[in-house]
Design a protein around this motif. Structure first.
Motif, mmCIF file in Angstrom:
data_model
loop_
_atom_site.group_PDB
_atom_site.id
_atom_site.type_symbol
_atom_site.label_atom_id
_atom_site.label_comp_id
_atom_site.label_asym_id
_atom_site.label_seq_id
_atom_site.Cartn_x
_atom_site.Cartn_y
_atom_site.Cartn_z
ATOM 1 N N VAL A 31 0.974 -0.994 -0.077
ATOM 2 C CA VAL A 31 0.015 0.076 0.060
ATOM 3 C C VAL A 31 0.850 1.286 0.009
ATOM 4 N N GLU A 32 0.926 2.000 -1.043
ATOM 5 C CA GLU A 32 1.893 3.284 -1.235
ATOM 6 C C GLU A 32 0.960 4.335 -1.346
ATOM 7 N N ALA A 33 1.293 5.285 -0.623
ATOM 8 C CA ALA A 33 0.560 6.561 -0.643
ATOM 9 C C ALA A 33 0.770 7.410 -1.851
ATOM 10 N N LEU A 110 18.132 4.353 -7.009
ATOM 11 C CA LEU A 110 17.957 3.002 -6.279
ATOM 12 C C LEU A 110 16.449 2.899 -6.121
ATOM 13 N N GLU A 111 15.750 3.830 -5.823
ATOM 14 C CA GLU A 111 14.348 3.912 -5.207
ATOM 15 C C GLU A 111 13.695 3.387 -6.735
ATOM 16 N N THR A 112 13.771 4.093 -7.716
ATOM 17 C CA THR A 112 13.125 3.983 -9.113
ATOM 18 C C THR A 112 13.464 2.269 -9.599
ATOM 19 N N ALA A 130 -2.549 4.993 -2.452
ATOM 20 C CA ALA A 130 -3.458 4.393 -1.295
ATOM 21 C C ALA A 130 -2.919 4.640 0.163
ATOM 22 N N ARG A 131 -3.747 4.820 1.225
ATOM 23 C CA ARG A 131 -3.380 4.941 2.281
ATOM 24 C C ARG A 131 -3.931 4.335 3.489
ATOM 25 N N VAL A 132 -3.295 3.859 4.340
ATOM 26 C CA VAL A 132 -4.008 3.080 5.412
ATOM 27 C C VAL A 132 -4.606 4.016 6.429
ATOM 28 N N GLY A 162 4.452 -2.309 8.728
ATOM 29 C CA GLY A 162 4.646 -0.748 8.457
ATOM 30 C C GLY A 162 6.118 -0.482 8.098
ATOM 31 N N ALA A 163 6.166 -0.013 6.920
ATOM 32 C CA ALA A 163 7.347 0.597 6.297
ATOM 33 C C ALA A 163 7.152 1.743 5.713
ATOM 34 N N ASP A 164 6.559 2.527 6.343
ATOM 35 C CA ASP A 164 5.725 3.837 5.981
ATOM 36 C C ASP A 164 6.735 5.027 6.406
ATOM 37 N N LEU A 188 22.218 19.807 4.572
ATOM 38 C CA LEU A 188 22.060 20.475 3.484
ATOM 39 C C LEU A 188 22.609 19.601 2.457
ATOM 40 N N VAL A 189 21.914 19.125 1.544
ATOM 41 C CA VAL A 189 22.402 18.303 0.541
ATOM 42 C C VAL A 189 22.676 19.056 -0.954
ATOM 43 N N THR A 190 23.653 18.744 -1.503
ATOM 44 C CA THR A 190 23.847 19.038 -3.148
ATOM 45 C C THR A 190 24.987 18.291 -3.735
ATOM 46 N N ALA A 267 17.308 21.046 1.753
ATOM 47 C CA ALA A 267 17.447 21.086 3.382
ATOM 48 C C ALA A 267 16.865 19.911 3.873
ATOM 49 N N PHE A 268 17.120 19.233 4.640
ATOM 50 C CA PHE A 268 16.527 18.058 5.340
ATOM 51 C C PHE A 268 16.581 18.132 6.898
ATOM 52 N N PRO A 269 15.652 18.580 7.695
ATOM 53 C CA PRO A 269 15.600 18.833 9.111
ATOM 54 C C PRO A 269 15.901 17.463 9.827
ATOM 55 N N HIS A 294 20.082 10.245 12.229
ATOM 56 C CA HIS A 294 20.941 11.241 11.900
ATOM 57 C C HIS A 294 21.733 10.737 10.596
ATOM 58 N N PRO A 295 21.880 11.260 9.506
ATOM 59 C CA PRO A 295 22.640 10.755 8.308
ATOM 60 C C PRO A 295 24.079 10.853 8.464
ATOM 61 N N VAL A 296 24.551 11.460 9.591
ATOM 62 C CA VAL A 296 26.175 11.713 9.914
ATOM 63 C C VAL A 296 26.946 10.199 9.383
ATOM 64 N N GLN A 299 23.954 5.624 8.091
ATOM 65 C CA GLN A 299 23.503 4.249 8.450
ATOM 66 C C GLN A 299 21.871 3.789 8.255
ATOM 67 N N GLY A 300 20.996 4.650 8.007
ATOM 68 C CA GLY A 300 19.765 4.768 7.946
ATOM 69 C C GLY A 300 19.177 3.648 7.131
ATOM 70 N N PHE A 301 19.346 3.583 5.691
ATOM 71 C CA PHE A 301 18.745 2.588 5.039
ATOM 72 C C PHE A 301 19.598 1.307 5.184
HETATM 73 C C1 LIG Z 1 19.938 13.756 3.630
HETATM 74 C C2 LIG Z 1 19.800 12.164 4.074
HETATM 75 C C3 LIG Z 1 21.127 11.532 3.686
HETATM 76 C C4 LIG Z 1 21.039 10.114 3.960
HETATM 77 N N1 LIG Z 1 22.037 9.342 3.807
HETATM 78 C C5 LIG Z 1 21.829 7.964 3.987
HETATM 79 C C6 LIG Z 1 23.209 7.414 3.682
HETATM 80 O O1 LIG Z 1 24.161 7.810 3.055
HETATM 81 N N2 LIG Z 1 22.986 5.898 3.901
HETATM 82 C C7 LIG Z 1 21.878 5.335 4.441
HETATM 83 O O2 LIG Z 1 21.739 4.027 4.455
HETATM 84 N N3 LIG Z 1 21.077 6.102 4.694
HETATM 85 C C8 LIG Z 1 20.755 7.420 4.373
HETATM 86 N N4 LIG Z 1 19.737 8.332 4.742
HETATM 87 C C9 LIG Z 1 18.384 7.506 5.219
HETATM 88 C C10 LIG Z 1 17.619 6.694 4.125
HETATM 89 O O3 LIG Z 1 17.524 7.802 3.150
HETATM 90 C C11 LIG Z 1 16.473 6.306 4.746
HETATM 91 O O4 LIG Z 1 16.714 5.408 6.123
HETATM 92 C C12 LIG Z 1 15.647 5.253 4.049
HETATM 93 O O5 LIG Z 1 15.228 5.999 2.804
HETATM 94 C C13 LIG Z 1 14.383 4.845 4.509
HETATM 95 O O6 LIG Z 1 13.832 4.137 3.925
HETATM 96 P P1 LIG Z 1 12.267 3.637 4.397
HETATM 97 O O7 LIG Z 1 11.730 2.778 3.300
HETATM 98 O O8 LIG Z 1 12.343 3.033 5.499
HETATM 99 O O9 LIG Z 1 11.253 4.899 4.412
HETATM 100 P P2 LIG Z 1 11.048 5.983 3.233
HETATM 101 O O10 LIG Z 1 11.898 6.131 2.444
HETATM 102 O O11 LIG Z 1 10.553 6.998 4.077
HETATM 103 O O12 LIG Z 1 9.548 5.296 2.597
HETATM 104 C C14 LIG Z 1 8.310 5.135 3.066
HETATM 105 C C15 LIG Z 1 7.367 5.005 2.053
HETATM 106 O O13 LIG Z 1 6.154 5.189 2.597
HETATM 107 C C16 LIG Z 1 5.176 5.782 2.000
HETATM 108 N N5 LIG Z 1 3.956 6.324 2.918
HETATM 109 C C17 LIG Z 1 4.125 7.383 3.770
HETATM 110 N N6 LIG Z 1 3.093 7.324 4.652
HETATM 111 C C18 LIG Z 1 2.274 6.307 3.967
HETATM 112 C C19 LIG Z 1 1.089 5.836 4.274
HETATM 113 N N7 LIG Z 1 0.324 6.349 5.297
HETATM 114 N N8 LIG Z 1 0.404 4.976 3.541
HETATM 115 C C20 LIG Z 1 1.047 4.400 2.581
HETATM 116 N N9 LIG Z 1 2.478 4.803 2.477
HETATM 117 C C21 LIG Z 1 2.846 5.701 3.134
HETATM 118 C C22 LIG Z 1 5.898 6.923 1.655
HETATM 119 O O14 LIG Z 1 5.415 7.561 0.541
HETATM 120 C C23 LIG Z 1 7.290 6.148 1.055
HETATM 121 O O15 LIG Z 1 7.268 5.620 -0.153
HETATM 122 C C24 LIG Z 1 19.753 9.381 4.499
HETATM 123 C C25 LIG Z 1 18.602 10.479 4.858
HETATM 124 C C26 LIG Z 1 18.591 11.717 4.544
HETATM 125 C C27 LIG Z 1 17.416 12.464 4.978
#
Ligand SMILES: Cc1cc2nc3c(=O)[nH]c(=O)nc-3n(C[C@H](O)[C@H](O)[C@H](O)COP(=O)(O)OP(=O)(O)OC[C@H]3O[C@@H](n4cnc5c(N)ncnc54)[C@H](O)[C@@H]3O)c2cc1C
Length: 390
Positions: A31-33, A110-112, A130-132, A162-164, A188-190, A267-269, A294-296, A299-301
């Motif tokens: 289910v993707e929004a 990568l996402e595409t 779609a949204r839940v 929940g991977a949202d 700040l990303v560029t 910019a990403f807070p 924090h992206p420092v 490690q997020g993805f």
């Molecule tokens: C500036 C920056 C730099 C980064 N650098 C790195 C890096 O170098 N290495 C690394 O590993 N990570 C990095 N990250 C982190 C990484 O981008 C995230 O950890 C990763 O994209 C998270 O993936 P996810 O699928 O968990 O969440 P998301 O990418 O947020 O995906 C969530 C999905 O859920 C959908 N969604 C939201 N709400 C709903 C709803 N109610 N119903 C249905 N669908 C919904 C959204 O549309 C989206 O498609 C960085 C992040 C930032 C901001």
């Protein structure tokens, strides 16, 4: 409609989980929004992802790397320094006996690529946009109300994932508490083009106003992730390009020669979100929905994909013998993930706090630390292994 597994969120974590399980015999829906066109043009796709070597191994296992590898740049060395201080260290793929410490790729590429693989998978149903909007579990199933193309739709699942993302509605609908800390910082990303080639070196430079990372992409280009206090970031983003690049150059130095801006500034807070629990009745949350870092340390993805790989493997086994939504099974998954999660969050937090601090004793200690690290091969290997996600 009844499914075995419904994944809410078709981002990196959700799509990878679906693809990891596409041949498991489970009936899967995502289910993707956001509509695809919106996702593909959103500014957030501009961020560069540093992928740990362990992440690339996992993507290869899922057959998700081979066709996108050409868009990624390998990291052969990581150069860590502290602006204005003596400490520095270098991690190298050669010393660690690996082909690369990691890879850099634009998130959008990568996402595409991964979203395309979902579209051509016959075993995965995609509800989009779609949204839940409602979740209710009983002993046998999770009942889900969706808003799908402005219509209401009810579906059921044995297990909901929940991977949202960081603002997870699944987390909210399940009433899972979260710990939230605002770092008061913005990334700040560029992209910059340098007059000297980066030679596949990733630079992590700690400064009194926050860390600056330059990640190698095509030969002379580097992705910039510059973390600043939020009010400073706001002013940097409004500055003229000349003023911005002057300040960036001053902060990074001249190792790569002259830097020129080659992409818009975004910019990403930044905040740390950690869900109090990864599970609830017939539900589990993974990726940013469970932990947004924090992206420092990039490690997020990397962390999110480790959730995916563990969950996928456990679901395949559980599906052969029992109920994939059983409480015992979910508790087992959650226990297994805790150590990696805590260690990665503490590692990232420690870097943010130790390296954003100009308190003299701490500055001295971290510089001695960096200098010592440079002389201790075992400690360097330990740091390299954390960076590689191993
Ligand atoms: C500036 C920056 C730099 C980064 N650098 C790195 C890096 O170098 N290495 C690394 O590993 N990570 C990095 N990250 C982190 C990484 O981008 C995230 O950890 C990763 O994209 C998270 O993936 P996810 O699928 O968990 O969440 P998301 O990418 O947020 O995906 C969530 C999905 O859920 C959908 N969604 C939201 N709400 C709903 C709803 N109610 N119903 C249905 N669908 C919904 C959204 O549309 C989206 O498609 C960085 C992040 C930032 C901001």
């Amino acid at each position: 409609m009844n499914y075995d597994l419904v994944i809410v969120g078709g981002g990196l974590a959700g799509n990878c989980l679906a693809l990891a399980l596409k041949n498991s015999g489970l009936k899967i829906a995502i289910v993707e929004a956001q509509e695809r066109e919106i996702l593909q043009t959103a500014a957030i796709g501009d961020r560069a992802l540093a992928l740990a070597a362990g992440t690339v191994d996992a993507l290869k296992m899922l057959n998700l790397w081979q066709e996108i590898e050409h868009a990624a740049t390998s990291i052969k060395q990581i150069h860590i320094s502290d602006k204005g201080h003596f400490g520095k260290t270098r991690l190298s793929a050669e010393t660690e006996n690996v082909e690369a410490l990691g890879y850099v790729i634009t998130a959008r590429d990568l996402e595409t690529h991964i979203a395309n693989q979902v579209l051509i998978s016959e075993n995965i149903t995609l509800y989009c946009p779609a949204r839940v909007v409602g979740l209710m579990a009983d002993e046998n199933a999770m009942f889900m109300s969706l808003k799908y193309h402005d219509e209401s739709l009810n579906i059921t699942a044995k297990l909901v994932v929940g991977a949202d993302g960081g603002q997870s509605s699944v987390r909210q609908l399940l009433n899972i508490e979260q710990h939230f800390s605002d770092y008061g910082q913005t990334a700040l990303v560029t992209t910059v083009t340098a007059t000297r080639p980066h030679q596949n070196i990733a630079y992590e430079r700690f400064t009194s106003s926050g860390p600056l990372a330059l990640l190698p992409i095509s030969t002379h280009d580097c992705a910039v992730v510059w973390t600043r206090k939020t009010h400073e970031a706001e002013s940097l983003i409004c500055d003229s390009e000349t003023d911005f690049i002057e300040q960036l150059q001053e902060c990074f130095g001249w190792r790569l020669g002259e830097l020129k801006l080659s992409a818009p500034r975004r910019a990403f807070p930044l905040s740390l979100i950690r869900a109090e629990s990864m599970i609830s009745q017939r539900a589990v949350i993974i990726g940013n929905a469970a932990h947004q870092l924090h992206p420092v340390a990039g490690q997020g993805f990397n962390l999110g994909l480790r959730d995916v790989m563990v969950l996928a493997e456990m679901l395949q086994t559980q599906n052969e013998t029992g109920d994939i939504g059983s409480t015992e099974f979910l508790k087992h998954f959650s226990r297994i993930r805790q150590m990696d999660l805590s260690r990665t969050i503490h590692f990232t937090n420690a870097i943010v706090h130790i390296f954003s601090n100009e308190w003299l004793a701490l500055a001295l200690a971290r510089n001695i630390g960096l200098a010592l690290l440079d002389m201790l091969p075992f400690a360097k290997t330990a740091l390299a292994r954390q960076a590689m996600g191993l």
